[in-house]
Design a protein around this motif. Structure first.
Motif, PDB file in Angstrom:
ATOM      1  N   PRO A  28       8.180   6.924   0.678  1.00 17.47           N
ATOM      2  CA  PRO A  28       7.048   7.048  -0.249  1.00 17.47           C
ATOM      3  C   PRO A  28       5.967   5.983  -0.056  1.00 17.47           C
ATOM      4  O   PRO A  28       5.605   5.267  -0.975  1.00 17.47           O
ATOM      5  CB  PRO A  28       7.723   6.919  -1.609  1.00 17.47           C
ATOM      6  N   PHE A  29       5.456   5.870   1.169  1.00 17.39           N
ATOM      7  CA  PHE A  29       4.423   4.881   1.458  1.00 17.39           C
ATOM      8  C   PHE A  29       3.588   5.365   2.628  1.00 17.39           C
ATOM      9  O   PHE A  29       3.982   6.274   3.358  1.00 17.39           O
ATOM     10  CB  PHE A  29       5.042   3.509   1.790  1.00 17.39           C
ATOM     11  N   ALA A  30       2.432   4.749   2.803  1.00 22.53           N
ATOM     12  CA  ALA A  30       1.545   5.088   3.916  1.00 22.53           C
ATOM     13  C   ALA A  30       1.926   4.260   5.139  1.00 22.53           C
ATOM     14  O   ALA A  30       2.266   3.079   5.019  1.00 22.53           O
ATOM     15  CB  ALA A  30       0.096   4.795   3.531  1.00 22.53           C
ATOM     16  N   LEU A  31       1.867   4.870   6.305  1.00 26.17           N
ATOM     17  CA  LEU A  31       2.105   4.125   7.544  1.00 26.17           C
ATOM     18  C   LEU A  31       0.931   3.224   7.883  1.00 26.17           C
ATOM     19  O   LEU A  31       1.095   2.152   8.441  1.00 26.17           O
ATOM     20  CB  LEU A  31       2.368   5.079   8.709  1.00 26.17           C
ATOM     21  N   VAL A  32      -0.267   3.674   7.519  1.00 24.30           N
ATOM     22  CA  VAL A  32      -1.494   2.927   7.782  1.00 24.30           C
ATOM     23  C   VAL A  32      -2.372   3.054   6.550  1.00 24.30           C
ATOM     24  O   VAL A  32      -2.490   4.136   5.975  1.00 24.30           O
ATOM     25  CB  VAL A  32      -2.236   3.484   9.018  1.00 24.30           C
ATOM     26  N   GLN A  33      -2.977   1.951   6.150  1.00 27.28           N
ATOM     27  CA  GLN A  33      -3.868   1.991   4.986  1.00 27.28           C
ATOM     28  C   GLN A  33      -5.114   1.164   5.264  1.00 27.28           C
ATOM     29  O   GLN A  33      -5.030   0.027   5.727  1.00 27.28           O
ATOM     30  CB  GLN A  33      -3.134   1.458   3.758  1.00 27.28           C
ATOM     31  N   ARG A  34      -6.275   1.774   4.979  1.00 21.11           N
ATOM     32  CA  ARG A  34      -7.565   1.112   5.199  1.00 21.11           C
ATOM     33  C   ARG A  34      -8.111   0.547   3.904  1.00 21.11           C
ATOM     34  O   ARG A  34      -8.024   1.170   2.855  1.00 21.11           O
ATOM     35  CB  ARG A  34      -8.594   2.124   5.700  1.00 21.11           C
ATOM     36  N   HIS A  35      -8.720  -0.630   3.999  1.00 22.78           N
ATOM     37  CA  HIS A  35      -9.454  -1.265   2.904  1.00 22.78           C
ATOM     38  C   HIS A  35     -10.730  -1.816   3.519  1.00 22.78           C
ATOM     39  O   HIS A  35     -10.740  -2.930   4.040  1.00 22.78           O
ATOM     40  CB  HIS A  35      -8.635  -2.395   2.265  1.00 22.78           C
ATOM     41  N   GLY A  36     -11.786  -1.015   3.493  1.00 17.33           N
ATOM     42  CA  GLY A  36     -13.029  -1.410   4.168  1.00 17.33           C
ATOM     43  C   GLY A  36     -12.786  -1.494   5.658  1.00 17.33           C
ATOM     44  O   GLY A  36     -12.346  -0.530   6.276  1.00 17.33           O
ATOM     45  N   THR A  37     -13.029  -2.670   6.240  1.00 21.34           N
ATOM     46  CA  THR A  37     -12.772  -2.848   7.679  1.00 21.34           C
ATOM     47  C   THR A  37     -11.374  -3.409   7.937  1.00 21.34           C
ATOM     48  O   THR A  37     -10.996  -3.600   9.089  1.00 21.34           O
ATOM     49  CB  THR A  37     -13.818  -3.781   8.319  1.00 21.34           C
ATOM     50  N   ARG A  38     -10.641  -3.649   6.894  1.00 15.86           N
ATOM     51  CA  ARG A  38      -9.275  -4.160   7.010  1.00 15.86           C
ATOM     52  C   ARG A  38      -8.313  -2.980   7.140  1.00 15.86           C
ATOM     53  O   ARG A  38      -8.401  -2.015   6.383  1.00 15.86           O
ATOM     54  CB  ARG A  38      -8.958  -4.964   5.756  1.00 15.86           C
ATOM     55  N   LEU A  39      -7.394  -3.045   8.111  1.00 14.74           N
ATOM     56  CA  LEU A  39      -6.406  -1.994   8.298  1.00 14.74           C
ATOM     57  C   LEU A  39      -5.027  -2.632   8.354  1.00 14.74           C
ATOM     58  O   LEU A  39      -4.798  -3.540   9.156  1.00 14.74           O
ATOM     59  CB  LEU A  39      -6.684  -1.213   9.586  1.00 14.74           C
ATOM     60  N   LEU A  40      -4.158  -2.178   7.470  1.00 14.33           N
ATOM     61  CA  LEU A  40      -2.778  -2.666   7.444  1.00 14.33           C
ATOM     62  C   LEU A  40      -1.868  -1.561   7.947  1.00 14.33           C
ATOM     63  O   LEU A  40      -2.101  -0.388   7.649  1.00 14.33           O
ATOM     64  CB  LEU A  40      -2.378  -3.056   6.025  1.00 14.33           C
ATOM     65  N   PHE A  41      -0.841  -1.936   8.702  1.00 17.80           N
ATOM     66  CA  PHE A  41       0.139  -0.937   9.113  1.00 17.80           C
ATOM     67  C   PHE A  41       1.525  -1.377   8.671  1.00 17.80           C
ATOM     68  O   PHE A  41       1.897  -2.535   8.754  1.00 17.80           O
ATOM     69  CB  PHE A  41       0.076  -0.621  10.613  1.00 17.80           C
ATOM     70  N   SER A  42       2.261  -0.394   8.132  1.00 15.76           N
ATOM     71  CA  SER A  42       3.630  -0.602   7.671  1.00 15.76           C
ATOM     72  C   SER A  42       4.539  -0.857   8.863  1.00 15.76           C
ATOM     73  O   SER A  42       4.167  -0.614  10.015  1.00 15.76           O
ATOM     74  CB  SER A  42       4.137   0.641   6.935  1.00 15.76           C
TER      75      SER A  42
END
Length: 162
Positions: A28-42
């Motif tokens: 129940p989570f995203a593999l990749v999530q964007r916040h503006g120009t910031r990208l986080l990957f699980s």
């Protein structure tokens, strides 16, 4: 085809397709999530060419060698890049790599986690170069990882502005 995709092809590497969720598993989570120009990957593990979990399993310092772990970490990098590409399109949109956390499924006395996670870092550096590919990093040992995979990596990067 973008420049990064061309560099991958020149190295004989291909990105795996999206990993199907294993039967009976809930994610129940995203593999990749964007916040503006910031990208986080699980956390990602190594994948086979067909997108499934790579068959290499076990602990470093027990069933697996540092060379095995290095290769698993390279496979994780490909898995991560596949997820990022599906999210943002071209990998050329990555402005710079920021942070990487490498987790290694380690036997109790294994202490060469940095050498294992170098497989991930070396591939990123070979594709983006020392300016855009350089990142801060931790490489830590874990008592166990999901599905008995040898390596898992999560992190953060910065996208170029639209």
């Amino acid at each position: 085809m973008g420049e990064i995709e061309r560099r991958l092809a020149d190295q004989g590497l291909a990105l795996p397709p999206a990993m199907p969720t294993p039967e009976g598993v809930r994610l129940p989570f995203a593999l990749v999530q964007r916040h503006g120009t910031r990208l986080l990957f699980s956390g990602h593990g190594p994948q086979s060419a067909d997108g499934g979990i790579h068959p290499m399993r076990g602990k470093l310092g027990d069933a697996l060698s540092v060379a095995d772990g290095y290769e698993a970490a390279r496979q994780v990098a490909l898995s991560v890049l596949g997820s990022i590409q599906r999210e943002v399109g071209s990998l050329d949109r990555i402005g710079r790599w920021v942070k990487v956390l490498g987790m290694v499924n380690s036997a109790p006395t294994f202490c060469e986690q940095p050498a294992v996670i170098n497989g991930f870092s070396d591939l990123i550096l070979s594709l983006w170069g020392p300016e855009r590919g350089a990142h801060v990093r931790s490489a830590v040992g874990m008592a166990q990882l999901p599905f008995n995979i040898p390596v898992e990596v999560e992190g953060e990067l910065e996208l170029l502005s639209d």
